[in-house]
Design an enzyme around this catalytic site. Structure first.
Site: not given
Ligand code: PNS
Length: 170
Positions: A94, A132, A21, A45
């Site tokens: 990745r 992570s 990150h 999660k």
């Molecule tokens: O690090 P991660 O867990 O892969 O991040 C995922 C994240 C937080 C970017 C995604 O879950 C997100 O954008 N959550 C906010 C809610 C939202 O907008 N969901 C619709 C997106 S398709």
């Protein structure tokens, strides 16, 4: 180096922040004027660290970098991005395994808000294999993750798991 001249929102769980990150944020600063590391509040999660802990860790890591801001957000990512007066979502890619999930998320976000674009940076090859999740797994079992996450994250992981990492043997 010419910059795009705007703000990139880098959203994620960051549970916890890894060197992958950190590397991505630093590279993004070669393109954008500033990066907002945005810790999602409503992730599906089950996190190890609270949102506050994750924000604090990231803020400490980027304390010397004025172009990086760290905060949390709640609700739809695209709405938050618009509130931050930008249209760029930054994500790291990745290996092939990330692609399907990232592609789906980028398309969904575009469906929800056409003006917002997702920009991907390939992860530096040094951090290709870390996530992570795998860091937490290794740390939980006493594995040495000192080269894979910032020093203060190593300490926080040790506190959480109450384990002292094994000395490295090579
Ligand atoms: O690090 P991660 O867990 O892969 O991040 C995922 C994240 C937080 C970017 C995604 O879950 C997100 O954008 N959550 C906010 C809610 C939202 O907008 N969901 C619709 C997106 S398709």
């Amino acid at each position: 180096m010419a910059k795009h001249g705007c703000v990139a929102v880098y959203p994620g769980s960051f549970d916890p922040l890894t060197n992958g990150h950190v590397s991505l944020v630093k590279r993004a600063l070669n393109i954008y004027d500033s990066v907002i590391v945005s810790v999602a509040r409503n992730s599906q999660k089950k996190p190890l660290f609270t949102v506050q802990e994750r924000v604090e860790m990231a803020a400490e890591v980027f304390a010397d970098e004025p172009a990086v801001m760290v905060e949390s957000f709640e609700g739809l990512l695209v709405d938050y991005v618009k509130r931050r007066k930008t249209n760029v979502i930054l994500r790291g890619l990745r290996a092939v395994s990330d692609f399907e999930y990232e592609f789906q998320m980028a398309l969904m976000n575009r469906k929800l808000e056409r003006t917002v674009e997702t920009v991907f940076l390939m992860t530096d090859f040094r951090w290709l294999y870390i996530s992570s999740t795998i860091i937490k797994e290794a740390a939980r079992l006493g594995g040495d993750v000192t080269e894979l996450v910032p020093a203060l994250v190593v300490e926080r992981l040790q506190e959480k798991y109450g384990v002292v990492p094994l000395p490295k043997t090579s």
